[in-house]
Design a protein around this motif. Structure first.
Motif, PDB file in Angstrom:
ATOM      1  N   VAL A 123      -6.350 -11.784  10.202  1.00 13.60           N
ATOM      2  CA  VAL A 123      -5.029 -11.255  10.564  1.00 13.60           C
ATOM      3  C   VAL A 123      -4.045 -12.409  10.533  1.00 13.60           C
ATOM      4  O   VAL A 123      -4.309 -13.473  11.088  1.00 13.60           O
TER       5      VAL A 123
ATOM      6  N   THR B 260       5.868  -3.322   9.891  1.00 15.11           N
ATOM      7  CA  THR B 260       4.865  -2.623   9.097  1.00 15.11           C
ATOM      8  C   THR B 260       3.521  -3.340   9.168  1.00 15.11           C
ATOM      9  O   THR B 260       3.449  -4.560   9.059  1.00 15.11           O
ATOM     10  N   ILE B 261       2.459  -2.554   9.325  1.00 15.17           N
ATOM     11  CA  ILE B 261       1.100  -3.098   9.291  1.00 15.17           C
ATOM     12  C   ILE B 261       0.606  -2.992   7.856  1.00 15.17           C
ATOM     13  O   ILE B 261       0.550  -1.895   7.295  1.00 15.17           O
ATOM     14  N   ARG B 262       0.271  -4.129   7.266  1.00 15.55           N
ATOM     15  CA  ARG B 262      -0.261  -4.116   5.904  1.00 15.55           C
ATOM     16  C   ARG B 262      -1.744  -4.440   5.955  1.00 15.55           C
ATOM     17  O   ARG B 262      -2.208  -5.160   6.835  1.00 15.55           O
ATOM     18  N   VAL B 263      -2.476  -3.913   4.988  1.00 13.09           N
ATOM     19  CA  VAL B 263      -3.925  -4.118   4.976  1.00 13.09           C
ATOM     20  C   VAL B 263      -4.400  -4.330   3.544  1.00 13.09           C
ATOM     21  O   VAL B 263      -3.843  -3.782   2.599  1.00 13.09           O
TER      22      VAL B 263
ATOM     23  N   LEU C 200      -6.304   1.139  12.460  1.00 14.85           N
ATOM     24  CA  LEU C 200      -5.130   0.268  12.344  1.00 14.85           C
ATOM     25  C   LEU C 200      -3.836   0.881  12.871  1.00 14.85           C
ATOM     26  O   LEU C 200      -3.033   0.162  13.467  1.00 14.85           O
TER      27      LEU C 200
ATOM     28  N   GLY D 234      -3.860  -1.864  15.341  1.00 13.15           N
ATOM     29  CA  GLY D 234      -3.446  -2.968  14.479  1.00 13.15           C
ATOM     30  C   GLY D 234      -2.273  -3.734  15.062  1.00 13.15           C
ATOM     31  O   GLY D 234      -1.560  -3.242  15.943  1.00 13.15           O
TER      32      GLY D 234
ATOM     33  N   ALA E  10       1.330  -5.088  14.847  1.00 11.07           N
ATOM     34  CA  ALA E  10       2.559  -4.776  14.120  1.00 11.07           C
ATOM     35  C   ALA E  10       3.130  -6.045  13.500  1.00 11.07           C
ATOM     36  O   ALA E  10       3.132  -7.113  14.112  1.00 11.07           O
TER      37      ALA E  10
ATOM     38  N   ASP F  13      -0.397  -8.953   8.462  1.00 13.14           N
ATOM     39  CA  ASP F  13      -1.265  -8.589   7.349  1.00 13.14           C
ATOM     40  C   ASP F  13      -2.701  -8.632   7.846  1.00 13.14           C
ATOM     41  O   ASP F  13      -3.118  -9.610   8.474  1.00 13.14           O
ATOM     42  N   HIS F  14      -3.458  -7.596   7.552  1.00 18.52           N
ATOM     43  CA  HIS F  14      -4.864  -7.506   7.936  1.00 18.52           C
ATOM     44  C   HIS F  14      -5.686  -7.491   6.651  1.00 18.52           C
ATOM     45  O   HIS F  14      -5.381  -6.718   5.741  1.00 18.52           O
TER      46      HIS F  14
END
Length: 136
Positions: A8, A17-20, A49, A53, A55, A58-59
């Motif tokens: 992370v 935005t949470i990105r993965v 997430l 997750g 906030a 990047d995950h």
């Protein structure tokens, strides 16, 4: 975690935005096995997430060898635990960046056998010949 590695990284760009992302190396298996592992990781991310997750971060989920055989509930518990650890301000000493290692062994280009930096051996055959003129 036994089934995957979670990385992370906060983006610090003001976007919540949470990105993965997902990755599985060729060491894990052939394309069918890797794609199956990625499908499982996508399902895990879809389930956990949005609620757990971080906030604005990047995950990245990196599949490990045992991940394809592990029970889905075990993977869910592992991801929840990993997200909790990643969100805590004090993650422990093992998550700090490593200190650079000092290498004391023989590396490339060192020692009598050399390597990339070794000078070519000089022999009589490779020595440039100089012509001497006899005095007149």
């Amino acid at each position: 975690m036994p089934g995957f590695v979670l990385q992370v990284r906060p983006r610090d760009d003001g976007d919540a935005t949470i990105r993965v992302g997902f990755t599985v190396t060729k060491k894990i298996g052939n394309a069918v096995v890797r794609n199956r592992m990625k499908r499982r990781m996508r399902a895990l991310a879809r389930d956990l997430l949005p609620t757990r997750g971080i906030a604005g971060a990047d995950h990245v989920l990196i599949g490990r060898q045992g991940g394809i055989e592990r029970d889905y509930q075990a993977l869910t518990a592992e991801l929840a635990k990993a997200l909790t650890r990643a969100a805590s301000p004090d993650t422990g000493g093992h998550d700090r960046p490593r200190e650079p290692r000092v290498h004391h062994g023989r590396g490339k280009g060192r020692g009598p056998r050399g390597g990339a930096h070794r000078q070519p051996a000089t022999t009589a055959a490779t020595q440039p010949t100089t012509s001497t003129q006899e005095p007149a």
